[in-house]
Design a protein around this motif. Sequence first.
Motif, mmCIF file in Angstrom:
data_model
loop_
_atom_site.group_PDB
_atom_site.id
_atom_site.type_symbol
_atom_site.label_atom_id
_atom_site.label_comp_id
_atom_site.label_asym_id
_atom_site.label_seq_id
_atom_site.Cartn_x
_atom_site.Cartn_y
_atom_site.Cartn_z
ATOM 1 N N PHE A 56 25.277 40.549 39.237
ATOM 2 C CA PHE A 56 26.675 40.522 38.232
ATOM 3 C C PHE A 56 25.957 40.792 36.412
ATOM 4 O O PHE A 56 27.033 40.561 35.984
ATOM 5 C CB PHE A 56 27.445 40.007 38.728
ATOM 6 N N ALA B 116 25.580 30.628 37.654
ATOM 7 C CA ALA B 116 26.322 31.559 38.636
ATOM 8 C C ALA B 116 26.613 30.517 39.194
ATOM 9 O O ALA B 116 26.927 31.246 41.473
ATOM 10 C CB ALA B 116 25.853 32.702 38.765
ATOM 11 N N VAL C 62 32.106 30.665 50.668
ATOM 12 C CA VAL C 62 31.048 29.539 50.981
ATOM 13 C C VAL C 62 30.828 29.301 52.527
ATOM 14 O O VAL C 62 29.778 29.250 52.520
ATOM 15 C CB VAL C 62 31.748 28.446 50.022
ATOM 16 N N VAL D 231 24.745 33.412 31.647
ATOM 17 C CA VAL D 231 23.960 33.074 31.785
ATOM 18 C C VAL D 231 23.179 33.816 30.323
ATOM 19 O O VAL D 231 22.125 33.936 29.718
ATOM 20 C CB VAL D 231 23.132 33.717 32.668
ATOM 21 N N TYR E 164 38.273 31.179 47.448
ATOM 22 C CA TYR E 164 36.532 31.538 47.946
ATOM 23 C C TYR E 164 35.627 30.952 48.137
ATOM 24 O O TYR E 164 34.734 30.637 49.308
ATOM 25 C CB TYR E 164 35.797 31.710 46.769
HETATM 26 C C1 SAM Z 1 29.024 35.841 44.431
HETATM 27 S S1 SAM Z 1 29.218 34.441 43.291
HETATM 28 C C2 SAM Z 1 27.711 33.685 43.955
HETATM 29 C C3 SAM Z 1 28.030 32.279 43.612
HETATM 30 C C4 SAM Z 1 27.194 30.421 44.354
HETATM 31 N N1 SAM Z 1 26.335 31.010 43.576
HETATM 32 C C5 SAM Z 1 27.443 30.472 45.135
HETATM 33 O O1 SAM Z 1 26.336 31.121 46.093
HETATM 34 O O2 SAM Z 1 28.609 30.639 46.172
HETATM 35 C C6 SAM Z 1 28.768 35.286 41.399
HETATM 36 C C7 SAM Z 1 28.724 34.305 41.110
HETATM 37 O O3 SAM Z 1 28.150 35.084 39.719
HETATM 38 C C8 SAM Z 1 29.473 34.392 38.244
HETATM 39 N N2 SAM Z 1 28.672 35.466 37.457
HETATM 40 C C9 SAM Z 1 28.641 37.300 36.991
HETATM 41 N N3 SAM Z 1 28.455 36.747 35.862
HETATM 42 C C10 SAM Z 1 27.455 36.192 35.506
HETATM 43 C C11 SAM Z 1 26.877 36.296 34.198
HETATM 44 N N4 SAM Z 1 26.462 36.711 33.612
HETATM 45 N N5 SAM Z 1 26.950 34.831 33.629
HETATM 46 C C12 SAM Z 1 26.523 33.467 34.401
HETATM 47 N N6 SAM Z 1 27.219 33.696 36.293
HETATM 48 C C13 SAM Z 1 27.836 35.270 36.055
HETATM 49 C C14 SAM Z 1 30.085 35.554 39.236
HETATM 50 O O4 SAM Z 1 31.476 34.224 37.834
HETATM 51 C C15 SAM Z 1 30.491 33.793 40.751
HETATM 52 O O5 SAM Z 1 30.792 33.464 40.610
#
Ligand code: SAM
Length: 268
Positions: free
Chosen positions: A116, A48, A21, A95, A16
């Motif tokens: 998500f 997240a 990124v 979260v 990822y």
């Molecule tokens: C698209 S990624 C974005 C990651 C990072 N913020 C970035 O900009 O590269 C979405 C992230 O949301 C996290 N996520 C999903 N459900 C979540 C939750 N309930 N609480 C916190 N994070 C969560 C996932 O594990 C994932 O790492």
Amino acid sequence: MSKGATKEELEAGRGYEALFVPALFAPWTHHLIRGARAAEGQSVLDVACGSGVLARDVRSRTGPAGRVVGLDPAPGMIAAASEIEPGIEWVSGAVEDLPFEDGTFDCVVSQFGMMFFQDKAKAASEMRRVIKPGGHLAVAVWNSLDSNPAYNDIIAVLDERVSTEAGDALRLPYSLGDADAAVSVFEGAGFEAAAFETRTEQARFPTSRTMVEAELRGWLPLFGITLSEEKIAEVLVQSDSRLAAYASGNGEAVFPTSAHIITAKAPA
Ligand SMILES: C[S@@+](CC[C@H](N)C(=O)[O-])C[C@H]1O[C@@H](n2cnc3c(N)ncnc32)[C@H](O)[C@@H]1O
């Protein structure tokens, strides 16, 4: 194993970081830092955090006198984040149940995670709880698919060649395109001055194939959709022609992406 992650989870987190990124997420961090008014010496929570791109950029703003914490439930993301930057606090968690005292942080930021969150109202109220009185929030969510044409094109191929379920898996990240609805979630959690602005940034993948293949092999299986090699080859041929419009001279896939930056303030 690293920080509770299996080898496969760590590889997924590294993958990822290496592909998505720089291609898709790094261009957005400055909007969140500005939106949350993050400043030198402050304490900031990145919810997240994924592999940590935003937390790392926040840290260069807050400096050594500040405190930056990145939180994510995915063990592979947290393991990759701590491998890349051991100097930041990386916390496993969701979260909806933040493991911090009330009023811990000057700012809370979150980019491209809210779509998500299982319980968005609980997420917003937890973010509100851990911000100090008068502290700031900035959250990025993707705009609708109409404003993100390259992903709209990939979804059309998935609907046509795989299934609506496969298309829906890729629609999920774009499910908060109605920013007014997201803003009202934060208002409902007691934030003040909740508002949004819509911004555009350029995505740049090494090739369109790399981008589509990562979705087929990395994202769809998270929804229980595993494609045969023959099906993957068929989808890639179709998406090559759909995405040809975004090919630059050196073979990169370059296209605009659109997102909403939601900002709000905790009551003083
Ligand atoms: C698209 S990624 C974005 C990651 C990072 N913020 C970035 O900009 O590269 C979405 C992230 O949301 C996290 N996520 C999903 N459900 C979540 C939750 N309930 N609480 C916190 N994070 C969560 C996932 O594990 C994932 O790492």
